[in-house]
Scaffold this motif. Structure first.
Motif, PDB file in Angstrom:
ATOM      1  N   LEU A  64       0.853  -1.193   0.000  1.00 49.92           N
ATOM      2  CA  LEU A  64       0.000   0.000   0.000  1.00 49.92           C
ATOM      3  C   LEU A  64       0.889   1.243   0.000  1.00 49.92           C
ATOM      4  O   LEU A  64       1.784   1.373   0.847  1.00 49.92           O
ATOM      5  CB  LEU A  64      -0.899  -0.009   1.234  1.00 49.92           C
ATOM      6  N   ILE A  65       0.651   2.157  -0.941  1.00 50.00           N
ATOM      7  CA  ILE A  65       1.359   3.436  -1.001  1.00 50.00           C
ATOM      8  C   ILE A  65       0.408   4.524  -0.507  1.00 50.00           C
ATOM      9  O   ILE A  65      -0.735   4.589  -0.945  1.00 50.00           O
ATOM     10  CB  ILE A  65       1.827   3.732  -2.442  1.00 50.00           C
ATOM     11  N   TRP A  66       0.895   5.394   0.403  1.00 47.64           N
ATOM     12  CA  TRP A  66       0.007   6.348   1.084  1.00 47.64           C
ATOM     13  C   TRP A  66       0.491   7.779   0.893  1.00 47.64           C
ATOM     14  O   TRP A  66       1.598   8.119   1.286  1.00 47.64           O
ATOM     15  CB  TRP A  66      -0.035   6.006   2.574  1.00 47.64           C
ATOM     16  N   TRP A  67      -0.372   8.642   0.321  1.00 50.55           N
ATOM     17  CA  TRP A  67      -0.104  10.077   0.237  1.00 50.55           C
ATOM     18  C   TRP A  67      -1.276  10.829   0.863  1.00 50.55           C
ATOM     19  O   TRP A  67      -2.424  10.678   0.453  1.00 50.55           O
ATOM     20  CB  TRP A  67       0.065  10.532  -1.214  1.00 50.55           C
ATOM     21  N   GLY A  68      -0.973  11.645   1.871  1.00 45.83           N
ATOM     22  CA  GLY A  68      -2.007  12.453   2.506  1.00 45.83           C
ATOM     23  C   GLY A  68      -1.413  13.754   3.002  1.00 45.83           C
ATOM     24  O   GLY A  68      -0.206  13.869   3.207  1.00 45.83           O
ATOM     25  N   HIS A  69      -2.269  14.761   3.227  1.00 46.35           N
ATOM     26  CA  HIS A  69      -1.767  16.049   3.697  1.00 46.35           C
ATOM     27  C   HIS A  69      -2.819  16.852   4.462  1.00 46.35           C
ATOM     28  O   HIS A  69      -2.691  17.070   5.649  1.00 46.35           O
ATOM     29  CB  HIS A  69      -1.237  16.867   2.518  1.00 46.35           C
ATOM     30  N   MET A  70      -3.875  17.284   3.764  1.00 47.64           N
ATOM     31  CA  MET A  70      -4.783  18.257   4.361  1.00 47.64           C
ATOM     32  C   MET A  70      -5.969  17.641   5.093  1.00 47.64           C
ATOM     33  O   MET A  70      -6.734  18.361   5.732  1.00 47.64           O
ATOM     34  CB  MET A  70      -5.299  19.217   3.270  1.00 47.64           C
ATOM     35  N   LEU A  93       4.043  -1.224   3.399  1.00 45.04           N
ATOM     36  CA  LEU A  93       3.489   0.129   3.456  1.00 45.04           C
ATOM     37  C   LEU A  93       4.571   1.130   3.075  1.00 45.04           C
ATOM     38  O   LEU A  93       5.642   1.148   3.687  1.00 45.04           O
ATOM     39  CB  LEU A  93       2.967   0.441   4.862  1.00 45.04           C
ATOM     40  N   ILE A  94       4.281   1.957   2.062  1.00 39.25           N
ATOM     41  CA  ILE A  94       5.176   3.033   1.651  1.00 39.25           C
ATOM     42  C   ILE A  94       4.463   4.348   1.930  1.00 39.25           C
ATOM     43  O   ILE A  94       3.402   4.618   1.361  1.00 39.25           O
ATOM     44  CB  ILE A  94       5.548   2.912   0.158  1.00 39.25           C
ATOM     45  N   VAL A  95       5.026   5.156   2.811  1.00 40.81           N
ATOM     46  CA  VAL A  95       4.429   6.427   3.211  1.00 40.81           C
ATOM     47  C   VAL A  95       5.223   7.546   2.559  1.00 40.81           C
ATOM     48  O   VAL A  95       6.442   7.629   2.717  1.00 40.81           O
ATOM     49  CB  VAL A  95       4.426   6.575   4.742  1.00 40.81           C
ATOM     50  N   ILE A 104      -2.050   6.508  10.167  1.00 43.05           N
ATOM     51  CA  ILE A 104      -1.462   5.171  10.093  1.00 43.05           C
ATOM     52  C   ILE A 104       0.030   5.216  10.406  1.00 43.05           C
ATOM     53  O   ILE A 104       0.549   4.366  11.144  1.00 43.05           O
ATOM     54  CB  ILE A 104      -1.750   4.496   8.729  1.00 43.05           C
ATOM     55  N   PHE A 105       0.748   6.224   9.885  1.00 37.59           N
ATOM     56  CA  PHE A 105       2.190   6.287  10.151  1.00 37.59           C
ATOM     57  C   PHE A 105       2.459   6.617  11.619  1.00 37.59           C
ATOM     58  O   PHE A 105       3.306   5.981  12.267  1.00 37.59           O
ATOM     59  CB  PHE A 105       2.848   7.328   9.240  1.00 37.59           C
ATOM     60  N   LYS A 106       1.721   7.580  12.176  1.00 32.21           N
ATOM     61  CA  LYS A 106       1.919   7.946  13.576  1.00 32.21           C
ATOM     62  C   LYS A 106       1.585   6.774  14.503  1.00 32.21           C
ATOM     63  O   LYS A 106       2.257   6.549  15.512  1.00 32.21           O
ATOM     64  CB  LYS A 106       1.076   9.176  13.919  1.00 32.21           C
ATOM     65  N   THR A 180      13.528   2.941   6.794  1.00 30.10           N
ATOM     66  CA  THR A 180      12.790   1.681   6.791  1.00 30.10           C
ATOM     67  C   THR A 180      12.523   1.216   8.212  1.00 30.10           C
ATOM     68  O   THR A 180      13.297   1.497   9.139  1.00 30.10           O
ATOM     69  CB  THR A 180      13.543   0.563   6.046  1.00 30.10           C
ATOM     70  N   TYR A 181      11.413   0.490   8.347  1.00 32.93           N
ATOM     71  CA  TYR A 181      11.015  -0.096   9.624  1.00 32.93           C
ATOM     72  C   TYR A 181      10.366  -1.451   9.350  1.00 32.93           C
ATOM     73  O   TYR A 181       9.877  -1.717   8.242  1.00 32.93           O
ATOM     74  CB  TYR A 181       9.977   0.778  10.340  1.00 32.93           C
ATOM     75  N   GLN A 182      10.335  -2.261  10.373  1.00 34.78           N
ATOM     76  CA  GLN A 182       9.533  -3.481  10.347  1.00 34.78           C
ATOM     77  C   GLN A 182       8.593  -3.444  11.538  1.00 34.78           C
ATOM     78  O   GLN A 182       9.011  -3.145  12.658  1.00 34.78           O
ATOM     79  CB  GLN A 182      10.397  -4.738  10.397  1.00 34.78           C
ATOM     80  N   ARG A 183       7.327  -3.701  11.275  1.00 35.40           N
ATOM     81  CA  ARG A 183       6.328  -3.811  12.327  1.00 35.40           C
ATOM     82  C   ARG A 183       5.587  -5.125  12.102  1.00 35.40           C
ATOM     83  O   ARG A 183       4.958  -5.320  11.053  1.00 35.40           O
ATOM     84  CB  ARG A 183       5.335  -2.638  12.287  1.00 35.40           C
ATOM     85  N   GLY A 184       5.679  -6.036  13.091  1.00 35.09           N
ATOM     86  CA  GLY A 184       5.119  -7.365  12.869  1.00 35.09           C
ATOM     87  C   GLY A 184       5.837  -8.011  11.700  1.00 35.09           C
ATOM     88  O   GLY A 184       7.073  -8.036  11.629  1.00 35.09           O
ATOM     89  N   LYS A 185       5.077  -8.516  10.743  1.00 31.43           N
ATOM     90  CA  LYS A 185       5.650  -9.123   9.536  1.00 31.43           C
ATOM     91  C   LYS A 185       5.764  -8.126   8.389  1.00 31.43           C
ATOM     92  O   LYS A 185       6.248  -8.468   7.308  1.00 31.43           O
ATOM     93  CB  LYS A 185       4.791 -10.311   9.106  1.00 31.43           C
ATOM     94  N   GLY A 186       5.300  -6.885   8.604  1.00 32.49           N
ATOM     95  CA  GLY A 186       5.235  -5.920   7.514  1.00 32.49           C
ATOM     96  C   GLY A 186       6.441  -5.001   7.448  1.00 32.49           C
ATOM     97  O   GLY A 186       6.993  -4.594   8.473  1.00 32.49           O
ATOM     98  N   LYS A 187       6.837  -4.641   6.232  1.00 30.21           N
ATOM     99  CA  LYS A 187       7.928  -3.703   5.995  1.00 30.21           C
ATOM    100  C   LYS A 187       7.347  -2.327   5.672  1.00 30.21           C
ATOM    101  O   LYS A 187       6.385  -2.218   4.914  1.00 30.21           O
ATOM    102  CB  LYS A 187       8.802  -4.180   4.834  1.00 30.21           C
ATOM    103  N   ILE A 188       7.961  -1.293   6.245  1.00 30.52           N
ATOM    104  CA  ILE A 188       7.506   0.087   6.064  1.00 30.52           C
ATOM    105  C   ILE A 188       8.669   0.911   5.524  1.00 30.52           C
ATOM    106  O   ILE A 188       9.806   0.788   6.007  1.00 30.52           O
ATOM    107  CB  ILE A 188       7.027   0.682   7.399  1.00 30.52           C
TER     108      ILE A 188
END
Length: 240
Positions: A64-70, A93-95, A104-106, A180-188
């Motif tokens: 999942l790629i995530w772009w958000g702002h306002m 997850l790519i933020v 989600i990132f916080k 980069t981070y790992q949370r559980g089995k997921g890569k961020i």
């Protein structure tokens, strides 16, 4: 073929003529356009039902790629929790850019994710500090972006598992721009460039980083861990 979902608020493009000129079909469409030859891509936006992230869509998404702002605050907490669980279960997850302030990132970082910023259209030099990492494959020593928004330290995030890029800005600031981070089995992967009023997502090296990141964040095929009360594997001899 890997299944990628590109998520975008899709608000700036509808309200700001300058953004609409650069990304007439939305930032999500621009990103999907350079990914579609290598991956199976779908797009999702904030104003769709379930923000476009239904149970079915999340289940079928590898990265999942995530772009958000306002409109970070408009993202439903129920959806955030579902995305978080999918990451813990292995979804990549790519933020991007201002997604550092997304719920989600916080949530996954456990910090404020705050930083310094300035928007005057200054030069950014994005230095590759880990050229051995697969996300940096095919790049030179640095990526130069003619005009971008400045993000500056201190960036209130946990120490990255791996730091891949550090930005220098014309005004003098530096920033940890690829983490980069790992949370559980997921890569961020957090990747800083991409302010909405600049054509950053048409930059070939920025596209290369995002493509490489999708490959890197691909879920592994490891079995799901078993938790809870467990019976002994060996016989346990009574202790006197």
């Amino acid at each position: 073929m890997l299944k990628v979902t590109v998520w975008n608020e899709f608000r700036h493009e509808q309200k700001n003529e300058r953004v609409r000129e650069i990304y007439p079909k939305g930032i999500h469409d621009a990103i999907a356009s350079f990914l579609k030859d290598d991956f199976e891509v779908r797009k999702a936006t904030l104003d769709e039902e379930s923000h476009g992230l239904t149970e079915e869509v999340l289940h079928e998404t590898d990265v999942l790629i995530w772009w958000g702002h306002m409109a970070h605050g408009e993202v439903d907490d129920v959806i955030v929790e579902k995305v978080k669980q999918r990451v813990l279960d292995g979804m990549g997850l790519i933020v991007l850019h201002s997604g550092h302030f997304s719920k989600i990132f916080k949530t996954l970082m456990g910090t404020s994710c705050d930083l310094k910023w300035r928007e005057v259209g200054e030069k950014e030099r994005l230095w590759v500090v880990d050229p051995s990492h697969p996300i940096a494959e095919g790049l030179g020593e640095y990526i130069e972006i003619e005009k971008e928004e400045m993000y500056g330290e201190h960036f209130d995030i946990p120490a990255p598992d791996q730091l891949l890029f550090i930005s220098w800005f014309e005004g003098g600031e530096v920033f940890r721009s690829g983490c980069t981070y790992q949370r559980g089995k997921g890569k961020i992967f957090y990747f800083r460039p991409g302010h909405e009023t600049y054509p950053t997502y048409y930059h070939k090296d920025i596209q290369k980083v995002i493509k490489n990141a999708v490959q890197w964040a691909t879920p592994t095929k490891l079995p799901k861990p078993v938790y809870g009360n467990s019976q002994p594997i060996e016989d346990i001899k009574p202790k006197n």
